[in-house]
Design an enzyme around this catalytic site. Structure first.
Site, PDB file in Angstrom:
ATOM      1  N   GLU A  27      -1.476  -0.467   5.118  1.00 50.92           N
ATOM      2  CA  GLU A  27      -0.079  -0.565   4.714  1.00 50.92           C
ATOM      3  C   GLU A  27       0.037  -0.424   3.187  1.00 50.92           C
ATOM      4  O   GLU A  27      -0.960  -0.569   2.469  1.00 50.92           O
ATOM      5  CB  GLU A  27       0.475  -1.922   5.156  1.00 50.92           C
ATOM      6  CG  GLU A  27       0.472  -2.126   6.675  1.00 50.92           C
ATOM      7  CD  GLU A  27       1.597  -1.387   7.394  1.00 50.92           C
ATOM      8  OE1 GLU A  27       2.091  -0.369   6.874  1.00 50.92           O
ATOM      9  OE2 GLU A  27       1.993  -1.831   8.496  1.00 50.92           O
ATOM     10  N   ASN A  70       6.212   4.785   6.419  1.00 57.07           N
ATOM     11  CA  ASN A  70       6.098   4.191   5.075  1.00 57.07           C
ATOM     12  C   ASN A  70       4.865   4.703   4.319  1.00 57.07           C
ATOM     13  O   ASN A  70       4.470   4.140   3.308  1.00 57.07           O
ATOM     14  CB  ASN A  70       6.071   2.657   5.169  1.00 57.07           C
ATOM     15  CG  ASN A  70       4.844   2.143   5.927  1.00 57.07           C
ATOM     16  OD1 ASN A  70       4.030   2.928   6.396  1.00 57.07           O
ATOM     17  ND2 ASN A  70       4.717   0.833   6.035  1.00 57.07           N
TER      18      ASN A  70
END
Ligand code: GLP
Length: 240
Positions: free
Chosen positions: A142, A135
């Protein structure tokens, strides 16, 4: 960003090793920023073989690792401190006292982050090795992490928990939280060496090299680094 595309994982690891060796040869007391994950394993195997065969010494080298699961320490074989000892440090002449990683079992997480940030200020990485999450995460930053963030504790996304579950007996065993250097600590490195292999990284690699610079794809900040090299195999480079 300099992009080196190799035919496979083996060649990716060799190229990465050449860059690493140059850093350690130029400065035998270099600060190496190290990463975990399956991507840098080939590089670490080559460092170990070179030490064994050519005597390249790591006696004066110091290291800082990117991240660690909250709640795990060296007694757990899933911890990153264990991973580094098994896959690299025990094969070199490095002094374990010179190796650093966040303490996953720290009682006070805020204090632990402050300790690590203070350490990174006096131990600027001569090179920072990075992998990339599917991702687009780097370390455990993140999507959505502010570029200005320093070492902090994160709640891992479902996609990262799923990706990393292959290394655990059950997906339930993957810790939900982790310590990680922030993008700011990573960008402070003098040189960045980011590695990627396999088709499941192709989208993230596209975002890293050609995408918009956005906190939605943490690795894209590396486009702003003055000395960043991506070494990736053809599968990971397939969308470039
Ligand atoms: C983990 C690590 C990252 C690593 C990423 C990719 O989430 N925290 O530092 O880059 O996974 O892992 P792999 O190299 O196994 O694909």
């Amino acid at each position: 960003m300099k992009v080196i595309i190799t035919k496979d994982y083996e060649e990716m690891s060799s190229k990465a090793f050449e860059i690493m060796k140059e850093v350690v040869t130029e400065n035998p007391a270099a600060v190496l920023g190290l990463a975990t994950g399956s991507t840098p394993l080939g590089l670490y195997a080559k460092m170990a073989a070179d030490h064994r065969e050519n005597g390249t010494s790591y006696k004066q080298v110091r290291t800082v690792n990117l991240d660690e699961y909250e709640g795990l320490d060296a007694t757990s074989d899933q911890s990153y401190v264990y991973f580094m000892r098994e896959n690299l440090f025990r094969h070199l002449d490095i002094d374990l006292k010179n190796t650093n990683i966040e303490n996953g079992k720290a009682k006070d997480p805020e204090e632990e982050c402050a300790r690590y940030n203070a350490l990174l200020e006096v131990m600027r990485q001569d090179v920072q090795v990075l992998g990339i999450g599917s991702n687009g995460h780097i370390a455990f930053n993140e999507p959505g992490t502010p570029f200005e963030a320093e070492t902090h504790v994160v709640a891992l996304t479902e996609s990262t928990i799923k990706d990393n579950s292959r290394l655990f007996a059950r997906v339930e065993d993957v810790p939900r939280r982790a310590y990680t250097m922030g993008p700011k600590n990573i960008m402070n490195a003098k040189k960045i060496l980011i590695l990627a292999n396999g088709a499941n990284k192709a989208k993230a690699v596209y975002g890293l090299v050609k995408g918009e610079i956005t906190e939605s794809l943490p690795a894209s900040i590396l486009q702003r680094h003055p000395d960043c090299t991506l070494v990736c195999d053809e599968a990971a480079a397939s969308l470039l």
